[in-house]
Design a protein around this motif. Structure first.
Motif: not given
Length: 618
Positions: A159-160, A191
């Motif tokens: 996600t990051a 994130s």
């Protein structure tokens, strides 16, 4: 031998937990003595940058650090220093460790607080539809999947990476690097919070229909109590069942924050500990690991206290029954996970025909084309080939580790008095933190990731085995067989194992993608597989510096991991129910109180039974 009383059993369990926590602390304290990388050589190179170390200089440094004194003086020196507020000095910078760790912990706590706020908002959004249907008497029912299921399957470092590349670099909406104010906190908090909130929201969403179906809710509705008030009490009824897992998610956030802080260049505790592990700066690694373990333990204690406060007298009186969500009426194959699995299979098959190590600098960072359908990396290597070969190696290793974890988990789960405290202790150590500690002892390499994941992968399976064992022991047919003279061996072979093994084996199969993602996370951090191996996490780390110029170098391996995560969610929705005559022992079955789609995560003990579970699988 007479069975232990409840008070005696509780005392034994408490002593066992304290002993295991002490062993963990001693292991952290003895990292310099356990390390095989010669800490004296690390200090000498940091001080003088000598390529050929002088044996006399190394011996002098060992005497200075007390490494020659043996483990017990080293242990006493470290604990004595902590009691005086002195964690020693960094071997690399020479500065005091404790002030540096405290400052980094402040940034990490702020980041975790922001992530928890995001997680709470996401969890509320995921369960809003079911809550609204229950408040308006429309028959609440949990959702089958959707966006929340996809978000819950994606690890924090993926996600990051996507947010940093797309939102921070490509679109330029928010800063993607640094830690200078509230604006820099948004992407890191998202994130960490999005996957956690999606998972917790699914748990709450699965538990709400059971709360609305309880007698108190039906009675309140019959007496004309407003739906909003009933909904508010239903949330209060369900939240205590989610809180223990929320505490475990904070434990996961401490591990996930290591990758997120590394990606966004945040001067937090995770990044500091990671850099110390890579540089073999063991004093900083010791104190940072201790702070991460303390944060995880504090999160678990706060979650249990919050659950007791919310339940109030019902918990002490033993009047609280388990939430039993209604079984899913349909068993349709989910379309999206099947498409993801097919895409992953086709990509792997096509890429296996190519060479993943062939270097062609004339096509460095080339965009996707007919010659290179997924583009090339910074050395001109074909990304299709590297993703395919890396996926095959990762999945084979993940299957092997899952098989080992299954054997160990079942073996320990069948002895809950021995494994209870051990499971709780291991659950407080994320795979990333285990990887940092293993790196401090053995250095970096594929063996680091394998050992770190193997150390923690068995705990959820052991907890699940113990929960099923407790349920099976309460079955009437088992009591009758024992009364008729059946021995322990017969009961184990003919009744206990047939009831326990099938759901735990399915649980282990569903955790294969999670093991693969954990291996990828450690490789992404530089603790696992080293170049030029085409491991997925390593591919993301290699392409991250070129995200602005060649975003496909990051997005291609990220997409492969996302496909794997979505496929695992799809498999979890196909979890079978009742399989054994002794009762519902299937994953996600209504009789166990397990939450559909989350094998082994239970909302509470069976009705009328005390809560004897030893821990919750992650």
């Amino acid at each position: 031998m007479r069975p232990l009383t409840a008070r005696t059993a509780g005392t034994v369990a408490a002593l066992w937990r304290v002993g295991l926590a002490g062993l963990l602390l001693c292991g952290i304290a003895l990292l310099p003595w356990l390390s095989r990388t010669d800490p004296a050589l690390t200090v000498l190179r940091a001080r003088t940058l000598e390529r050929d170390p002088d044996p006399e200089a190394l011996a002098a440094i060992r005497r200075e650090l007390g490494l020659d004194a043996g483990p017990f003086p080293l242990l006493a020196q470290w604990f004595g220093g902590l009691l005086r507020g002195d964690a020693g000095s960094s071997w690399i910078s020479g500065g005091e460790v404790l002030p540096e760790v405290v400052q980094a912990a402040g940034a990490s706590l702020l980041l975790v607080a922001g992530a928890l706020a995001v997680a709470a908002c996401v969890a509320g959004a995921v369960s809003a539809r079911t809550l609204w249907r229950g408040a308006t008497r429309r028959g609440p029912r949990p959702q089958r999947g959707g966006t929340a299921a996809v978000l819950a399957a994606v690890p924090e470092f993926l996600t990051a990476s996507v947010l940093a590349v797309v939102v921070g670099v490509t679109w330029g909406w928010l800063p993607a690097l640094g830690w200078y104010g509230p604006q820099w906190m948004v992407l890191p908090a998202l994130s960490l919070g999005l996957p956690a909130g999606a998972f917790l929201g699914r748990m709450l969403d699965d538990a709400l229909p059971g709360a609305f179906a309880e007698p108190w809710a039906r009675t309140a509705a019959a007496h004309g109590v407003p739906g909003r008030r009933v909904a508010r009490h239903a949330v209060r009824r369900c939240v205590p069942g989610v809180l223990p897992n929320a505490g475990l998610f904070v434990v996961g956030l401490t591990g996930g924050s290591v990758a997120v802080e590394q990606i966004f260049d945040i001067p937090g505790l995770g990044r500091l500990t990671l850099q110390a592990a890579v540089a073999q700066d063991l004093p900083v690694l010791q104190t940072g690991a201790l702070a991460l373990v303390a944060l995880a333990a504090a999160a678990g204690v706060l979650a249990r206290l919050a659950g007791r406060l919310l339940l109030g007298p019902a918990l002490e009186a033993g009047a609280l029954q388990s939430l039993r969500p209604a079984p899913r009426a349909d068993r349709r194959w989910p379309v999206l996970p099947l498409l993801c699995g097919a895409a992953l299979l086709v990509t792997t098959a096509a890429g296996l025909l190519r060479d993943p190590l062939a270097v062609d600098t004339s096509v460095r960072l080339e965009a996707p084309s007919r010659a290179h359908p997924l583009g090339t990396d910074a050395l001109g290597r074909d990304l299709l080939a590297r993703v395919a070969h890396g996926g095959l190696d990762t999945l084979l290793l993940a299957v092997t580790l899952s098989a080992v974890a299954l054997v160990v988990g079942v073996a320990l789960g069948l002895f809950p008095r021995f494994s209870a405290g051990l499971v709780e202790t291991v659950n407080a150590v994320p795979a990333v933190l285990a990887g940092l500690l293993v790196t401090g002892v053995l250095g970096r390499g594929q063996h680091t990731a394998v050992i770190a994941v193997a150390v923690v992968a068995w705990a959820p399976l052991a907890a699940h085995t113990t929960a099923l064992l407790t349920q099976e022991r309460a079955a009437t047919h088992l009591t009758a067989s024992a009364a008729l003279g059946a021995g322990r061996g017969h009961l184990l072979r003919r009744h206990v194992l047939p009831a326990v093994l099938p759901p735990v084996v399915r649980h282990a199969l569903l955790r294969v993608p999670s093991v693969a993602l954990a291996l990828a996370a450690l490789s992404f951090l530089g603790l696992g597989t080293q170049p030029p191996a085409p491991e997925w996490g390593l591919l993301i780390a290699e392409g991250h510096p070129y995200a602005e110029r060649a975003p496909w170098a990051v997005l291609v391996p990220t997409a492969a991991l996302v496909l794997l995560g979505v496929l695992s969610v799809g498999l979890s929705t196909l979890t079978p129910g009742r399989r054994h005559r002794s009762g519902p022992t299937g994953l996600g079955g209504p009789g166990t109180g397990a939450l559909p789609g989350h094998p082994g995560l239970s909302a509470g003990p069976p009705a009328g039974k005390p809560d004897t579970r030893v821990g919750e699988p992650v």
